[in-house]
Design an enzyme around this catalytic site. Structure first.
Site, PDB file in Angstrom:
ATOM      1  N   HIS A  83       0.863  -1.185   0.000  1.00  0.00           N
ATOM      2  CA  HIS A  83       0.000   0.000   0.000  1.00  0.00           C
ATOM      3  C   HIS A  83       0.896   1.230   0.000  1.00  0.00           C
ATOM      4  O   HIS A  83       1.849   1.313   0.774  1.00  0.00           O
ATOM      5  CB  HIS A  83      -0.899   0.018   1.241  1.00  0.00           C
ATOM      6  CG  HIS A  83      -1.752   1.251   1.309  1.00  0.00           C
ATOM      7  ND1 HIS A  83      -2.956   1.345   0.636  1.00  0.00           N
ATOM      8  CD2 HIS A  83      -1.561   2.429   1.916  1.00  0.00           C
ATOM      9  CE1 HIS A  83      -3.459   2.554   0.838  1.00  0.00           C
ATOM     10  NE2 HIS A  83      -2.642   3.228   1.617  1.00  0.00           N
ATOM     11  N   ASP A 162     -14.949   2.479   7.677  1.00  0.00           N
ATOM     12  CA  ASP A 162     -13.923   3.386   7.159  1.00  0.00           C
ATOM     13  C   ASP A 162     -14.448   4.152   5.957  1.00  0.00           C
ATOM     14  O   ASP A 162     -14.160   5.337   5.802  1.00  0.00           O
ATOM     15  CB  ASP A 162     -12.655   2.626   6.775  1.00  0.00           C
ATOM     16  CG  ASP A 162     -11.652   3.573   6.129  1.00  0.00           C
ATOM     17  OD1 ASP A 162     -11.206   4.494   6.839  1.00  0.00           O
ATOM     18  OD2 ASP A 162     -11.356   3.437   4.933  1.00  0.00           O
ATOM     19  N   ARG A 169     -14.401  12.612   6.975  1.00  0.00           N
ATOM     20  CA  ARG A 169     -13.140  13.313   7.286  1.00  0.00           C
ATOM     21  C   ARG A 169     -12.737  14.225   6.139  1.00  0.00           C
ATOM     22  O   ARG A 169     -12.204  15.306   6.354  1.00  0.00           O
ATOM     23  CB  ARG A 169     -12.033  12.284   7.548  1.00  0.00           C
ATOM     24  CG  ARG A 169     -12.197  11.572   8.883  1.00  0.00           C
ATOM     25  CD  ARG A 169     -11.278  10.369   8.974  1.00  0.00           C
ATOM     26  NE  ARG A 169      -9.910  10.701   8.707  1.00  0.00           N
ATOM     27  CZ  ARG A 169      -9.039   9.897   8.085  1.00  0.00           C
ATOM     28  NH1 ARG A 169      -9.407   8.696   7.677  1.00  0.00           N
ATOM     29  NH2 ARG A 169      -7.813  10.267   7.899  1.00  0.00           N
ATOM     30  N   SER A 184      -7.383   3.882   9.178  1.00  0.00           N
ATOM     31  CA  SER A 184      -8.125   3.807   7.923  1.00  0.00           C
ATOM     32  C   SER A 184      -7.419   2.870   6.938  1.00  0.00           C
ATOM     33  O   SER A 184      -8.028   1.949   6.374  1.00  0.00           O
ATOM     34  CB  SER A 184      -8.228   5.228   7.347  1.00  0.00           C
ATOM     35  OG  SER A 184      -8.655   5.216   6.018  1.00  0.00           O
TER      36      SER A 184
END
Ligand code: URA
Length: 425
Positions: A83, A162, A169, A184
């Site tokens: 990631h 999430d 957010r 997250s």
């Protein structure tokens, strides 16, 4: 156990620590619509301002994982994912996933779409005619068994808490909180079920984390959540002050990735692809395989072609560039001394490669080609950047973003390392 949302907000507002029971309750109640968006916004802001410690962050992550399904990836090979926290020209997933699969591991890459100046992997792949991002869980498993790599949209059932919280957010100024970012990212990755995860935490103007200190803090938070959930996690801290490679956009990044898979491509893209592949292979006990050799052998390209075909795409199809082309040239002789990643990212985004809102479309052919990178010589009048877009009116906005974003000097300047450090548990 049930709480009042206001009581939970007050604890964090006043600088206290949330209990495990508070966290389990509030995440679950928010996912089910029992805690209102305005209450969760207040709590997110209290967390942004007062933080969460390692225990709270781990519990928050666990609660988000539990808000949905957790995949079981029994595919006959060790599973490992990567990631990236997001950067400009960051197309590394494209060559990396087939490379690591060609080395013997299985790579499930369940990705999101790009928002803002960093591009999204799915948007890039969708510039390939016929390629399909949406797969069922059964299709993901079948492709992991047959090809070894899959890059597709995350299924709705993964960490729904999430998805809801991230959207909130985004509109409440609470994205840039390390515990919220770490939970997250990790909730989605843990729910995805890979046994190991390698993170590429970007540092610099084109990244979320502008300073090495903040990037290190995020990397440690991510690694510590992995330890807590039994997932082997390591993080490379990598430079994102200059765009990665020469291509920034969608189709242009796919073209550059294919060059890398065919044994060529820019040195920085190759270096980072191989460094991440090494870390991923070592995490699943395959450190005896040399990803550099596999890349050079052409096997990774073969796996790429199978991965694209398995999702309906034609790996040989020519890719479209935007109809309008604008060239930026050097005004003087010398060396390119700077090329700001953020400026180039915003330019590509304004040309149509990225989106401002989740529902906006992107242009496959939009983007920027950086013909010269810092350290390379230039002569007056030489093309430095090529801008592509289907909307000619977007060029002015892109040029405005690039204004002051590059400079030519008399002597070359040395660049720091691409891989700055590695954080392991
Ligand atoms: N990426 C995520 O998935 N979540 C964040 O909070 C930030 C970046």
């Amino acid at each position: 156990m049930s709480y009042s949302a206001v009581d939970v907000i007050r604890v964090k507002r006043d600088g206290g620590a949330l209990t495990d029971a508070h966290i389990d309750w509030v995440v679950d109640a928010y996912t089910r619509g029992l805690v209102a968006d305005e209450q969760m916004s207040a709590l997110a802001m209290a967390i942004y301002l007062n933080g969460m410690d390692a225990r709270e962050t781990a519990r928050w992550t666990r609660a988000m994982v539990r808000s949905g399904e957790r995949l079981s990836l029994d595919v006959g090979r060790p599973t490992v994912d990567k990631h990236s926290t997001g950067g400009v020209g960051d197309k590394i997933t494209l060559p990396l996933a087939p490379l690591v699969a060609a080395c013997g591991a299985a790579v499930p890459q369940l990705s999101g779409r790009g928002l803002g100046h960093t591009g999204g992997t799915l948007d890039k792949l969708e510039s390939i005619p016929g390629w399909r991002a949406q797969l069922s869980v059964d299709e993901v498993l079948a492709q992991l068994r047959s090809v070894g790599a899959v890059v597709c949209a995350a299924t709705e059932g993964l960490a729904p808490a999430d998805r809801k919280l991230y959207a909130l957010r985004d509109v409440t100024g609470t994205v840039e909180s390390i515990p919220l970012i770490a939970s997250s990212i990790m909730s989605k990755k843990i729910a995805e079920g890979a046994s190991a995860l390698v993170l590429d935490v970007k540092v610099g103007s084109g990244a979320f984390m502008k300073s090495l200190e903040r990037a290190r803090e995020l990397a440690s938070a991510l690694v510590s959540i992995g330890v807590d959930h039994g997932v082997r996690v390591s993080a490379l801290l990598t430079d994102m002050s200059v765009p990665l490679g020469r291509a920034v956009g969608n189709a242009v990044e796919v073209e550059e990735s294919v060059e890398v898979l065919r044994g060529g491509g820019p040195a920085d893209v190759v270096e980072l692809t191989v460094a991440l592949a090494r870390e991923m292979l070592s995490a699943v006990g395959l450190s005896s395989v040399d990803p550099g050799e596999v890349l050079a052998s052409g096997e990774a390209y073969e796996t790429w072609a199978r991965m694209i075909r398995a999702q309906g795409g034609d790996p040989e199809a020519p890719l479209r560039r935007g109809r309008h082309k604008h060239v930026v040239t050097a005004e003087a002789d010398g060396y390119l001394v700077s090329l700001d990643a953020y400026a180039v990212g915003v330019a590509a985004w304004r040309l149509g490669a990225g989106r401002a809102r989740k529902e906006d479309p992107v242009q496959g052919g939009a983007g920027v080609l950086c013909l010269v990178k810092p350290g390379e010589p230039v002569v007056a009048g030489q093309p430095l950047l090529e801008l592509y877009t289907d909307s000619g009116a977007a060029v002015d906005g892109a040029l405005e973003a690039l204004d002051g974003g590059w400079s030519v000097g008399e002597a070359p300047v040395a660049r720091g390392p691409l891989v700055i450090d590695t954080v392991r548990s």
